[in-house]
Design a protein around this motif. Structure first.
Motif, PDB file in Angstrom:
ATOM      1  N   VAL A   1      10.588   1.546   5.965  1.00 25.27           N
ATOM      2  CA  VAL A   1      10.913   0.057   6.392  1.00 25.27           C
ATOM      3  C   VAL A   1      12.179   0.249   7.247  1.00 25.27           C
ATOM      4  N   ALA A   2      13.018   1.106   6.922  1.00 30.15           N
ATOM      5  CA  ALA A   2      14.098   1.333   7.834  1.00 30.15           C
ATOM      6  C   ALA A   2      13.772   2.154   9.079  1.00 30.15           C
ATOM      7  N   LYS A   3      12.823   2.801   8.953  1.00 32.47           N
ATOM      8  CA  LYS A   3      12.354   3.406  10.446  1.00 32.47           C
ATOM      9  C   LYS A   3      11.484   2.484  11.156  1.00 32.47           C
TER      10      LYS A   3
ATOM     11  N   ALA B   1       0.792  -1.405   0.021  1.00 34.30           N
ATOM     12  CA  ALA B   1       0.034  -0.139  -0.189  1.00 34.30           C
ATOM     13  C   ALA B   1       0.882   1.302   0.016  1.00 34.30           C
ATOM     14  N   VAL B   2       1.855   1.404   0.840  1.00 36.94           N
ATOM     15  CA  VAL B   2       2.609   2.486   1.027  1.00 36.94           C
ATOM     16  C   VAL B   2       3.601   2.650  -0.434  1.00 36.94           C
ATOM     17  N   THR B   3       4.195   1.574  -1.083  1.00 37.54           N
ATOM     18  CA  THR B   3       5.027   1.555  -2.064  1.00 37.54           C
ATOM     19  C   THR B   3       3.827   2.235  -3.342  1.00 37.54           C
ATOM     20  N   GLY B   4       2.703   1.737  -3.439  1.00 37.38           N
ATOM     21  CA  GLY B   4       1.853   2.005  -4.332  1.00 37.38           C
ATOM     22  C   GLY B   4       1.436   3.383  -4.379  1.00 37.38           C
TER      23      GLY B   4
ATOM     24  N   PRO C   1       8.348   3.816  -4.153  1.00 32.79           N
ATOM     25  CA  PRO C   1       9.495   3.065  -3.487  1.00 32.79           C
ATOM     26  C   PRO C   1      10.551   3.768  -2.511  1.00 32.79           C
ATOM     27  N   ALA C   2      11.107   4.809  -2.913  1.00 33.47           N
ATOM     28  CA  ALA C   2      12.010   5.457  -1.971  1.00 33.47           C
ATOM     29  C   ALA C   2      11.283   5.913  -0.640  1.00 33.47           C
ATOM     30  N   TYR C   3      10.058   6.277  -0.620  1.00 34.74           N
ATOM     31  CA  TYR C   3       9.457   6.711   0.646  1.00 34.74           C
ATOM     32  C   TYR C   3       9.129   5.336   1.484  1.00 34.74           C
TER      33      TYR C   3
END
Length: 201
Positions: A123-125, A109-112, A116-118
Motif C-alpha cells: 500500500v505504501a509503495k 487478496a494480498v493480505t490473505g 498484513p505487514a507485506y
C-alpha cells in the motif's frame, strides 16, 4: 555380472524412471489444476503433509485445486533433482523443487496470501493492486510403494525453505516479448493434453 544381477539392475533403473515420471506428473497436475491426475499419483490410502493441509492425499487434491484457482493467476512447478533409494516394493525420494506463482493483487487478496505487514508495505509503495510474484523452493520428501506393479506415493511431506515476494515484474504485452508470451491453460484444454502419440498402423 550374472544374468539375474543384470536383471535386478535393469529393474532398479525402470523403477527409478517410473518414480521420476510420477514426480513430474505432480507438477503438471498442480499447474494445470488437474485433480484427477493429482489423485492418480497417490495410493488411495496415501497421505500428504503440505503445511496448509495434513491428511488423506485425495482430500488434499480436492482442497488444493480450489485454493489454487482462487488465489493464483497462474504458476509453474519444477522438480530440479531427486535422490531415490529403492528397497523391494518401497522407495524413498528427496526431491528439490522450485515454484513460481503469480498471485492476485488487491488489498484482500494480498493480505490473505502474504500477510498484513507485506500488504501494508505494498500500500505504501502504491503496488497493492498489482499482481504479486511468489517464488519459493523446498523439498518433497516421499515414501513410495509399488502395488500391483505400479509405483505411487504412500506418504508425502514437503518443506518450503525460501521465498521471494514482490510486485510482479512480468512483461507480457509489450515490445518483442509480446510475441513470446504463450501462456498455458489451467485446465484440460492446455496443449499438453492434445500432445498424443500417433497411432501406429
Amino acid at each position: 555380472m550374472t544374468q539375474s544381477a543384470n536383471e535386478a539392475k535393469l529393474q532398479l533403473v525402470l523403477d527409478r524412471q517410473e518414480i521420476e515420471q510420477i514426480l513430474s506428473l505432480y507438477c503438471r497436475a498442480i499447474d494445470r489444476l488437474d485433480a484427477e491426475l493429482l489423485k492418480s499419483i497417490y495410493h488411495p490410502d496415501g497421505t500428504d503433509d503440505h503445511g496448509v493441509f495434513s491428511g488423506p492425499a485425495h482430500e488434499f487434491a480436492d482442497m488444493i485445486m480450489v485454493s489454487l484457482a482462487e488465489v493464483l493467476i497462474d504458476g509453474m512447478h519444477t522438480v530440479t533433482h531427486s535422490a531415490i533409494e529403492i528397497e523391494g516394493n518401497f522407495a524413498t525420494a528427496e526431491s528439490y523443487y522450485q515454484a513460481y506463482q503469480l498471485c492476485h493483487g488487491g488489498l484482500d487478496a494480498v493480505t490473505g496470501f502474504f500477510g498484513p505487514a507485506y500488504a501494508e508495505a505494498q500500500v505504501a509503495k502504491g503496488t497493492i493492486d498489482s499482481p504479486q510474484d511468489y517464488i519459493c523452493g523446498g523439498r518433497y520428501i516421499d515414501l513410495f510403494e509399488k502395488r500391483d506393479g505400479k509405483w505411487k506415493i504412500l506418504r508425502r511431506r514437503i518443506t518450503n525453505e525460501w521465498n521471494i515476494c514482490q510486485p510482479s515484474t512480468r512483461i507480457t504485452q509489450q515490445g518483442h516479448l509480446a510475441h513470446f508470451n504463450l501462456p498455458g491453460r489451467r485446465d484440460r484444454q492446455d496443449p499438453v493434453y492434445m500432445n498424443v502419440l500417433p497411432k501406429t498402423p
